[in-house]
Design a protein around this motif. Sequence first.
Motif, PDB file in Angstrom:
ATOM      1  N   ALA A  34       2.353   1.032   0.807  1.00 24.66           N
ATOM      2  CA  ALA A  34       1.338   0.805  -0.164  1.00 24.66           C
ATOM      3  C   ALA A  34       0.242  -0.142   0.510  1.00 24.66           C
ATOM      4  O   ALA A  34      -1.346   0.432   0.434  1.00 24.66           O
ATOM      5  CB  ALA A  34       1.795  -0.022  -1.236  1.00 24.66           C
ATOM      6  N   LEU A  35       0.299  -1.017   1.267  1.00 17.45           N
ATOM      7  CA  LEU A  35      -0.401  -1.526   1.870  1.00 17.45           C
ATOM      8  C   LEU A  35      -1.614  -0.835   2.915  1.00 17.45           C
ATOM      9  O   LEU A  35      -2.811  -1.062   2.888  1.00 17.45           O
ATOM     10  CB  LEU A  35      -0.012  -2.863   2.775  1.00 17.45           C
ATOM     11  CG  LEU A  35       0.394  -4.080   1.764  1.00 17.45           C
ATOM     12  CD1 LEU A  35       1.229  -5.038   2.615  1.00 17.45           C
ATOM     13  CD2 LEU A  35      -0.595  -4.816   0.948  1.00 17.45           C
ATOM     14  N   LEU A  36      -0.973   0.145   3.619  1.00 17.06           N
ATOM     15  CA  LEU A  36      -1.704   0.741   4.606  1.00 17.06           C
ATOM     16  C   LEU A  36      -2.649   1.626   3.648  1.00 17.06           C
ATOM     17  O   LEU A  36      -3.726   2.036   4.057  1.00 17.06           O
ATOM     18  CB  LEU A  36      -0.784   1.549   5.435  1.00 17.06           C
ATOM     19  CG  LEU A  36      -0.147   0.687   6.610  1.00 17.06           C
ATOM     20  CD1 LEU A  36       0.948   1.476   7.262  1.00 17.06           C
ATOM     21  CD2 LEU A  36      -1.130   0.305   7.521  1.00 17.06           C
ATOM     22  N   ILE A  37      -1.958   2.240   2.530  1.00 17.54           N
ATOM     23  CA  ILE A  37      -3.165   2.981   1.751  1.00 17.54           C
ATOM     24  C   ILE A  37      -4.133   2.166   1.321  1.00 17.54           C
ATOM     25  O   ILE A  37      -5.306   2.843   1.469  1.00 17.54           O
ATOM     26  CB  ILE A  37      -2.152   3.628   0.573  1.00 17.54           C
ATOM     27  CG1 ILE A  37      -1.114   4.603   0.971  1.00 17.54           C
ATOM     28  CG2 ILE A  37      -3.209   4.422  -0.500  1.00 17.54           C
ATOM     29  CD1 ILE A  37      -0.329   5.404   0.025  1.00 17.54           C
ATOM     30  N   PHE A  38      -3.668   1.199   0.754  1.00 19.11           N
ATOM     31  CA  PHE A  38      -4.719   0.269   0.479  1.00 19.11           C
ATOM     32  C   PHE A  38      -5.950  -0.143   1.618  1.00 19.11           C
ATOM     33  O   PHE A  38      -7.043  -0.341   1.383  1.00 19.11           O
ATOM     34  CB  PHE A  38      -4.353  -1.120   0.119  1.00 19.11           C
ATOM     35  CG  PHE A  38      -5.196  -2.164  -0.647  1.00 19.11           C
ATOM     36  CD1 PHE A  38      -6.053  -1.609  -1.579  1.00 19.11           C
ATOM     37  CD2 PHE A  38      -5.317  -3.234  -0.232  1.00 19.11           C
ATOM     38  CE1 PHE A  38      -7.016  -2.438  -2.540  1.00 19.11           C
ATOM     39  CE2 PHE A  38      -6.296  -4.180  -0.954  1.00 19.11           C
ATOM     40  CZ  PHE A  38      -7.018  -3.840  -1.685  1.00 19.11           C
ATOM     41  N   ILE A  75      13.314   5.066  -0.688  1.00 15.67           N
ATOM     42  CA  ILE A  75      12.521   4.606   0.468  1.00 15.67           C
ATOM     43  C   ILE A  75      12.896   2.934   0.517  1.00 15.67           C
ATOM     44  O   ILE A  75      12.946   2.355  -0.890  1.00 15.67           O
ATOM     45  CB  ILE A  75      10.834   4.898   0.369  1.00 15.67           C
ATOM     46  CG1 ILE A  75      10.835   6.256   0.287  1.00 15.67           C
ATOM     47  CG2 ILE A  75      10.142   3.926   1.418  1.00 15.67           C
ATOM     48  CD1 ILE A  75       9.327   6.626  -0.079  1.00 15.67           C
ATOM     49  N   PRO A  76      13.263   2.364   1.525  1.00 16.82           N
ATOM     50  CA  PRO A  76      13.383   0.803   1.315  1.00 16.82           C
ATOM     51  C   PRO A  76      12.240   0.053   0.806  1.00 16.82           C
ATOM     52  O   PRO A  76      11.180   0.433   1.148  1.00 16.82           O
ATOM     53  CB  PRO A  76      13.583   0.326   2.672  1.00 16.82           C
ATOM     54  CG  PRO A  76      13.651   1.712   3.474  1.00 16.82           C
ATOM     55  CD  PRO A  76      13.378   2.819   2.831  1.00 16.82           C
ATOM     56  N   PRO A  77      12.499  -0.756   0.111  1.00 16.77           N
ATOM     57  CA  PRO A  77      11.202  -1.626  -0.767  1.00 16.77           C
ATOM     58  C   PRO A  77      10.343  -2.133   0.550  1.00 16.77           C
ATOM     59  O   PRO A  77       9.166  -2.024   0.188  1.00 16.77           O
ATOM     60  CB  PRO A  77      12.034  -2.753  -1.310  1.00 16.77           C
ATOM     61  CG  PRO A  77      13.448  -2.533  -1.438  1.00 16.77           C
ATOM     62  CD  PRO A  77      13.749  -1.404  -0.319  1.00 16.77           C
ATOM     63  N   GLY A  78      10.655  -2.717   1.547  1.00 13.67           N
ATOM     64  CA  GLY A  78       9.851  -3.134   2.535  1.00 13.67           C
ATOM     65  C   GLY A  78       8.864  -1.987   2.998  1.00 13.67           C
ATOM     66  O   GLY A  78       7.702  -2.533   3.075  1.00 13.67           O
ATOM     67  N   ALA A 106       5.390   0.336  -7.458  1.00 15.13           N
ATOM     68  CA  ALA A 106       6.927  -0.045  -6.833  1.00 15.13           C
ATOM     69  C   ALA A 106       6.994  -1.524  -6.067  1.00 15.13           C
ATOM     70  O   ALA A 106       7.927  -1.773  -5.561  1.00 15.13           O
ATOM     71  CB  ALA A 106       7.320   1.026  -5.973  1.00 15.13           C
ATOM     72  N   SER A 107       5.515  -1.928  -5.696  1.00 18.30           N
ATOM     73  CA  SER A 107       5.605  -2.963  -4.714  1.00 18.30           C
ATOM     74  C   SER A 107       4.798  -4.129  -5.195  1.00 18.30           C
ATOM     75  O   SER A 107       3.579  -3.819  -5.201  1.00 18.30           O
ATOM     76  CB  SER A 107       5.224  -2.709  -3.371  1.00 18.30           C
ATOM     77  OG  SER A 107       4.641  -3.594  -2.708  1.00 18.30           O
ATOM     78  N   PRO A 108       5.465  -5.162  -5.987  1.00 24.84           N
ATOM     79  CA  PRO A 108       4.713  -6.095  -6.232  1.00 24.84           C
ATOM     80  C   PRO A 108       3.647  -7.043  -5.400  1.00 24.84           C
ATOM     81  O   PRO A 108       2.650  -7.415  -5.640  1.00 24.84           O
ATOM     82  CB  PRO A 108       5.799  -7.346  -6.867  1.00 24.84           C
ATOM     83  CG  PRO A 108       7.019  -6.408  -6.945  1.00 24.84           C
ATOM     84  CD  PRO A 108       6.877  -5.426  -6.156  1.00 24.84           C
ATOM     85  N   ALA A 109       4.287  -7.009  -4.272  1.00 27.69           N
ATOM     86  CA  ALA A 109       3.457  -7.641  -3.033  1.00 27.69           C
ATOM     87  C   ALA A 109       2.182  -6.701  -2.883  1.00 27.69           C
ATOM     88  O   ALA A 109       1.116  -7.237  -2.837  1.00 27.69           O
ATOM     89  CB  ALA A 109       3.958  -7.609  -1.838  1.00 27.69           C
ATOM     90  N   ALA A 110       2.262  -5.576  -2.787  1.00 26.32           N
ATOM     91  CA  ALA A 110       1.121  -4.586  -2.564  1.00 26.32           C
ATOM     92  C   ALA A 110       0.167  -4.903  -4.058  1.00 26.32           C
ATOM     93  O   ALA A 110      -0.923  -4.853  -3.792  1.00 26.32           O
ATOM     94  CB  ALA A 110       1.362  -3.073  -2.703  1.00 26.32           C
TER      95      ALA A 110
END
Lengths: 621, 169, 102
Positions: A216-220, A207-210, A272-276
């Motif tokens: 992840a953000l939407l789950i959050f 899955i592309p990182p973006g 997998a996502s530092p931003a999230a």
Amino acid sequence: MVANAWIIPLFPLIAFLILLAGRNAFSQNTAAWVGSVAALLSLGSSAAVLMERLGGSDSLAGLEWLSFGETTIRFGIEVNQLNALMLLIVSGVSFLVQVYSAGYMKGDGRVSVFYAYLGLFTFSMLGLVISPNLLQLYLFWELVGVCSFLLIGFWYFKPEAKRAAKKAFIVTRIGDIGLFIAVILTFIHAGSFELAQVFDAVKAGEIPPGTVTLIALLIFVGAVGKSGQFPLHTWLPDAMEGPTPVSALIHAATMVAAGVYLVARTFPVFEASPAAMNAVAWTGAFTAIFAASIGLVQNDIKRVLAYSTVSQLGYMMLALGSAGYAAGVFHLMTHAFFKALLFLAAGAVIVALHHEQDIRRMGGLWETHRTVGWFFLTGCLAISGIPPFAGFFSKDEILLAAFHDGRTGVFLVGVVTAFLTSFYMFRLFFLVFRGERRMEAKKVGPVPRVMIWPMGILALLSVLGGFVEYPGHGLSRWLSEGSGIVPAAEGEASFLVPLFSTVVSLTGIVLAWAMYDNKSLPRDFFSRPLPWTWRLLHRKYYVDEAYGKVIVTPYGWLGHFLAGFDRYIVGGAVRAVVKGVLLTGALVTGIQNGQAQTYALVSVIGLVLLIVGLTAGRLFG
Amino acid sequence: MIQVSGEFIAFFVVSCFVIGGAVFMIHLVRVVHMVLALAFSLLGIAGIYVLLNAEFLAVVQVLIYTGAVSILMLFGIMLTRHRDREEEGTRLWHSVISFVGVGALFGILIHTIYHTPFAGRTAEVEHYSTARLGETVFKKYVIPFEAVSVLLLVALVGAVILAGKERNT
Amino acid sequence: MMAVTSYLALGAILFCVGLFGVLTKRNAVMVLFCIELMLNAANINLVAFSKYGLHANQTGQVFTLFTITVAAAEAAVGVAILFALYRNRNTVKADRYDTMKG
């Protein structure tokens, strides 16, 4: 037993069905027995599953549900470390709350319905916990939302309860939409709802990182809605309108835990996502301090606890965002114990004072209700993080995780929050139990025995709950084992951090003591020099007002506009059609008058129209 | 394109009789007058037949319509003994809508008639004769002729039964 | 030479007048009259085409003969029906015959 874990959620479901079917036939005691026994059976099975899981390995079982094309949607159960732990927490707290409710709800006319809802709630949460795929998880997620709506609005004849139930449902719905989009996105990109396959896809970088960050953000967002994180926290304090056992259940084990559980469950996606991760950590930290500061000045005993829950959930999010997976789950567990204890104790106080909830009118309960007082004190000490209570260990795990993750800002916020937490919890304690009594003695009633002993068990757990982790990081090891999640690093500061936070918490306690018990400091010590701060906190940062102005009012206008549109334009069109049909009918009825001449006339007109219709265009061409 | 000729003048006069009779029949008030106007109109139609080289038909028209049918109608009027006046109708809307409907039909008919390209040929009318007509009827159309005979018989019997006094009522 | 259109127009006028009478006359006997008028209008067309038609011949006159016969039969039966109706309802007003309601 692990293979038969599917039986665990079935007990509450069966209880729900039985209670619903016999809601008019069962007496209050029967209903309480049915609900409690079902929960006890779940608890026993969960304990068996956990015991087995302690030594064994993951179990995944399922059946095919839908199959289209190359895609198969399955439903089933999965038992891994996290699930097994959650099963025990949920069924345990649910059982104790149901026992307690037998005393709390005495005299209410709809006890059977209440127990039926509790059963459904427990079923949904247990189902949510053992779901192996996102779709099934989402179904139970929504069921949990429905149950919270039903239970918060249980006293639907109170307008506040009705409003609170609606608010809880609508606000969490915003989060649910986020989760739903995340589920669909996951399916599009990973090709499966199965969590295991999703994690594999994330790990393999398919899955592309973006997109991973977006998912992840939407789950959050879903977790934010369910767990009452800022900015969707407003429903949680209002949910206090429900019966107190429901508050305990929602705040400790079921509804709000679902959000934290979701993040923990999908933790590989977040990793997998530092931003999230950043978003989770900072949202958690902000919520923690934000809610704690509001909790400082609230006057409703349950609302203080509600803001404390929001704040503690922020703590858990903070931990998860700081890669402290085990710390977050650990705090979820200990929090379930002491928050349930606090709510049940608060419920006991409320029962004793005949449903008085304003702490300004309480006081002096220590003499009359010493048992409840001890329980409440235990809860306060645990949540404040005083060793050796459970909260101490989990809170320090969190602070350590933040510290080791290099998030100094988050760490400091956590420490300040710990201070605020101990201050407002002990403010509550001193106001309720110490000082002179502010109500007449005859109005203070006893607390039923059936309400006391669930609190006793929870108090015991609040004291001892921390020792599953210490010494030797037993829980974190076990949780991280085989799940591919890196346990939080241990470093040199690990000795200083607990000391520091304990000192900070003790300071908060002493300050509260000085202000509310000893009275060596005046009560308006802080509010006098900073009146606007006090007002700001008291009005909860005007978040509700802002939402009201920015969202609700325009929506209200839109609603009125649409209602008008519907009533006058759509409805008008409908009425016009009806009028037209009626008019035509009346006309045609007049034509059918039995006279051959009228019929012949109609035929002639019909003939003319037929000719015109058939030759229109050609006739005058 | 219509040249003024003898036939035209005759047609004009006769059709005036016909249409006038018809319109009078519609607008007269007394029923007996109406029957007379109708007889006049039907007589005019006989004249039209003459113009169209159908002398036998003209005679038949006079005999059957102007004679027999008119008398039949008079009998009908007399035997039903109603007040012999056409009452003024109160069905104004009915009349108006009928007028509009019939007018529209008339418009369509006239429009169609005047926009249809006709051959404009005239048949060899000098060969037309009553003898030939009889020959056609009795040779080529003998079966329809017989059928019409049966029809007349049936109509006769039917009319007698219908108009005759009902028994046991 | 006369154009066929004039005869056809005459037929149309007679037909429409007859139709109007059928639709509006309140005396059932007059309704029968008007039906006869309409039949005659049709006859005019037949005879006109027997002279001016595309394949003009005397067959048109034969058909007119048949029509007249049938019309005579129809008039007889019509008057008979009228008598029967008059006996039953005691009126010849067409608008009083209103039993034909489905």
